[in-house]
Design a protein around this motif. Structure first.
Motif, mmCIF file in Angstrom:
data_model
loop_
_atom_site.group_PDB
_atom_site.id
_atom_site.type_symbol
_atom_site.label_atom_id
_atom_site.label_comp_id
_atom_site.label_asym_id
_atom_site.label_seq_id
_atom_site.Cartn_x
_atom_site.Cartn_y
_atom_site.Cartn_z
ATOM 1 N N PHE A 184 62.484 62.136 -8.930
ATOM 2 C CA PHE A 184 63.147 62.528 -10.171
ATOM 3 C C PHE A 184 62.115 62.764 -11.265
ATOM 4 C CE2 PHE A 184 65.162 61.376 -14.246
ATOM 5 C CZ PHE A 184 66.186 62.316 -14.261
ATOM 6 N N ASN A 185 61.070 61.925 -11.274
ATOM 7 C CA ASN A 185 60.002 62.068 -12.274
ATOM 8 C C ASN A 185 58.654 61.997 -11.561
ATOM 9 O OD1 ASN A 185 58.269 62.080 -14.421
ATOM 10 N ND2 ASN A 185 58.999 60.159 -15.335
ATOM 11 N N PRO A 186 58.073 63.142 -11.183
ATOM 12 C CA PRO A 186 56.812 63.144 -10.428
ATOM 13 C C PRO A 186 55.610 62.621 -11.205
ATOM 14 C CG PRO A 186 57.418 65.373 -11.069
ATOM 15 C CD PRO A 186 58.587 64.507 -11.422
ATOM 16 N N ASP A 187 55.745 62.477 -12.526
ATOM 17 C CA ASP A 187 54.630 61.993 -13.338
ATOM 18 C C ASP A 187 54.691 60.491 -13.603
ATOM 19 O OD1 ASP A 187 53.505 64.571 -13.635
ATOM 20 O OD2 ASP A 187 54.942 65.037 -15.225
ATOM 21 N N SER A 188 55.712 59.841 -13.059
ATOM 22 C CA SER A 188 55.862 58.410 -13.336
ATOM 23 C C SER A 188 54.836 57.592 -12.555
ATOM 24 C CB SER A 188 57.277 57.954 -12.962
ATOM 25 O OG SER A 188 57.438 58.014 -11.559
ATOM 26 N N GLN A 189 54.520 56.408 -13.078
ATOM 27 C CA GLN A 189 53.583 55.514 -12.412
ATOM 28 C C GLN A 189 54.156 55.024 -11.077
ATOM 29 O OE1 GLN A 189 50.386 54.792 -13.289
ATOM 30 N NE2 GLN A 189 50.339 53.812 -11.276
#
Length: 278
Positions: free
Chosen positions: A248-253
């Protein structure tokens, strides 16, 4: 009570190992099975010059590819899928063409190869493969896809011609070589005798559905894959699923941590199976 017939698949005299080098040439059925092996990280070459339906065009592909590719000799297993005995001959050159390239039909003559002609083209293909690698294993199939344009009776006659030719070639090589390195896999029989229901066909009612192709893959892998190859596929499955995951959020940690762990598993698999590569 038994409510279906199960086609017996004869065990070959060899086993396919993890990430093995394989060649797939033939009809669109070869494309589908080749794609399945590619997905499981076997080192595959699938129809390098496009789909080839008849034995003559399969020979043309093998001849051309062997000349242009120096790595051809490392192929360990070749999968040849015959679709039809119909060929098109260019009137100008009197040669069988592999693709009419949308040119006018008037430029070509359609011909049906005989059993002996089909067998001869197959034999030439196998001879060439064995010249490049004497230990190559050959698996021949007849595509289960019917050709509506021939009429259904005509399509059955075409398939019968191919089946007789394949049987002749397999007997020829296996008696001559005293080894089972030329095999027939009954994909045609599995679709038509075991999965004889329209729910196993695509919307055109001619091509096998994804479910049918998956079933054929299972039947093939049960008999032809080594225990090591089956183990590799089981170990690869969760890693493949992780790599195919759409975050859903490829930039998340969290996702970065997840991918770091996944790539560590990839590295472990590469150590265990040297031929494995993403």
């Amino acid at each position: 009570m038994e409510f279906r017939t199960v086609v017996d698949v004869e065990k070959p005299g060899f086993e396919i190992e993890p990430c093995e080098e394989m060649l797939f040439v033939g009809s669109c059925f070869a494309d589908k099975i080749g794609a399945r092996f590619t997905d499981e990280k076997f080192r595959t070459i699938v129809n390098p010059y496009g789909v080839m339906y008849n034995p003559a065009s399969i020979l043309h592909t093998i001849s051309k590819f062997s000349i242009l590719n120096s790595k051809f000799s490392i192929i360990k297993t070749a999968f040849l899928t015959l679709g039809t005995n119909h060929v098109y001959i260019l009137k100008e050159t009197n040669e069988i063409v592999d693709n009419c390239e949308k040119r006018p039909q008037s430029l070509f003559v359609e011909k049906e190869l005989t059993v002996d002609e089909c067998a001869d083209y197959l034999k030439q293909s196998i001879d060439l493969l064995r010249q490049l690698n004497p230990d190559v294993r050959i698996v021949i199939t007849v595509s289960p896809i019917r050709y509506r344009k021939y009429g259904y009776h005509g399509s059955q006659l075409s398939k019968a011609t191919l089946l007789l030719a394949v049987d002749k070639v397999i007997k020829m090589f296996n008696v001559k070589c005293l080894m089972f390195n030329v095999n027939y896999f009954p994909a045609y029989e599995i679709i038509n005798d075991e999965l004889r229901d329209y729910r196993f066909y695509a919307e055109d009612m001619l091509h096998p559905s994804a479910q049918a192709v998956e079933y054929i893959w299972q039947r093939f892998s049960e008999v032809y894959l080594s225990d090591a190859a089956k183990t590799f596929i089981k170990e690869w499955q969760p890693i493949k699923a992780a790599l195919n995951h759409k975050p859903f959020n490829p930039d998340s940690q969290e996702y970065h941590t997840f991918m770091d762990k996944t790539m560590l598993k990839v590295a472990e698999l590469q150590k265990k199976y040297p031929n494995f590569a993403l």
